[in-house]
Design a protein around this motif. Sequence first.
Motif, PDB file in Angstrom:
ATOM      1  N   GLY A  51     -14.412  -1.716  -0.099  1.00  0.00           N
ATOM      2  CA  GLY A  51     -13.570  -1.576  -1.269  1.00  0.00           C
ATOM      3  C   GLY A  51     -12.126  -1.248  -0.973  1.00  0.00           C
ATOM      4  N   VAL A  52     -11.850  -0.757   0.235  1.00  0.00           N
ATOM      5  CA  VAL A  52     -10.462  -0.425   0.585  1.00  0.00           C
ATOM      6  C   VAL A  52     -10.000  -1.163   1.834  1.00  0.00           C
ATOM      7  CG1 VAL A  52     -10.465   1.844  -0.521  1.00  0.00           C
ATOM      8  CG2 VAL A  52     -11.231   1.633   1.853  1.00  0.00           C
ATOM      9  N   ARG A 204      -6.849   9.926   0.149  1.00  0.00           N
ATOM     10  CA  ARG A 204      -5.957   9.760   1.307  1.00  0.00           C
ATOM     11  C   ARG A 204      -6.497   8.703   2.258  1.00  0.00           C
ATOM     12  NH1 ARG A 204      -5.275  14.519   5.630  1.00  0.00           N
ATOM     13  NH2 ARG A 204      -7.245  13.559   6.260  1.00  0.00           N
ATOM     14  N   PHE A 205      -7.807   8.699   2.499  1.00  0.00           N
ATOM     15  CA  PHE A 205      -8.375   7.677   3.370  1.00  0.00           C
ATOM     16  C   PHE A 205      -8.141   6.298   2.788  1.00  0.00           C
ATOM     17  CE2 PHE A 205     -11.975   4.798   4.152  1.00  0.00           C
ATOM     18  CZ  PHE A 205     -11.731   4.532   5.492  1.00  0.00           C
ATOM     19  N   GLY A 206      -8.305   6.143   1.481  1.00  0.00           N
ATOM     20  CA  GLY A 206      -8.044   4.852   0.858  1.00  0.00           C
ATOM     21  C   GLY A 206      -6.613   4.405   1.070  1.00  0.00           C
ATOM     22  N   LEU A 212      -3.006   0.366   6.698  1.00  0.00           N
ATOM     23  CA  LEU A 212      -3.382  -0.305   7.947  1.00  0.00           C
ATOM     24  C   LEU A 212      -3.611  -1.791   7.717  1.00  0.00           C
ATOM     25  CD1 LEU A 212      -5.808   2.450   9.293  1.00  0.00           C
ATOM     26  CD2 LEU A 212      -3.687   1.711  10.418  1.00  0.00           C
ATOM     27  N   GLU A 213      -4.282  -2.119   6.615  1.00  0.00           N
ATOM     28  CA  GLU A 213      -4.533  -3.542   6.347  1.00  0.00           C
ATOM     29  C   GLU A 213      -3.222  -4.272   6.054  1.00  0.00           C
ATOM     30  OE1 GLU A 213      -7.200  -6.376   3.377  1.00  0.00           O
ATOM     31  OE2 GLU A 213      -7.735  -4.278   3.676  1.00  0.00           O
TER      32      GLU A 213
END
Length: 220
Positions: A51-52, A204-206, A212-213
């Motif tokens: 999803g992310v 935050r991880f999302g 990064l992507e």
Amino acid sequence: MTFPGLRSTVLPALLALGMALSAAAGARAANAADPDWPCVQRLVPNLTAAGVWSGPVPPPGDAWRQVPDVAALVTRITPSAVREEAGLRMIGDFAAPLDAEARRRLLPLVLSGTLAETNQVRGQIIERIGAFARRQRGLADTVQHLTEQLDASGPEAEKPDTAGDAKARQAELQQRVFFATKTFQDAERTLRYMCEVPVRLEARFGAYARALEAALPAPP
């Protein structure tokens, strides 16, 4: 010594205690996966990249630890105290000098490490929340028990032959109820803050994954 203002201190505190317990019961009912979860926020035990992240499949396991620059970046951006904006800047600084091949190779490793370390940090916080909630339930039971004792002490204080001892006992119970309830209320505020941390780390991880992507080169 009689604790002054019983109605203006203990009784409102007990009302707040009841409201806090009702909210906690509602939170447990809303989280069927873990009925003991005390937070109104939904319990997500482990994060995934689904999803992310739609980039290359990250290497499994601890391959990210074998690349010193990647491991160093992950170590800097995943502690719970690191703000999202600071982590995003560090990701940008890491990716900026890399060529296309290095980005395709290293950024999925950063994602893998960030996911693993974020899950570890969140897991520790979730465990602490559970322990804190168990302590709160024990404290609530203590307050209820003391309140029942206080209620029962009222008629006893009116008897002439025991009035002195009964009043002293009642004063002691008033103080214990008041301070136990205040401790519970103060801890509830701490618990509400703690409950926000896993959700903040998830968000935050999302943001990290999306950054990064976005830094990946376009497919050839």
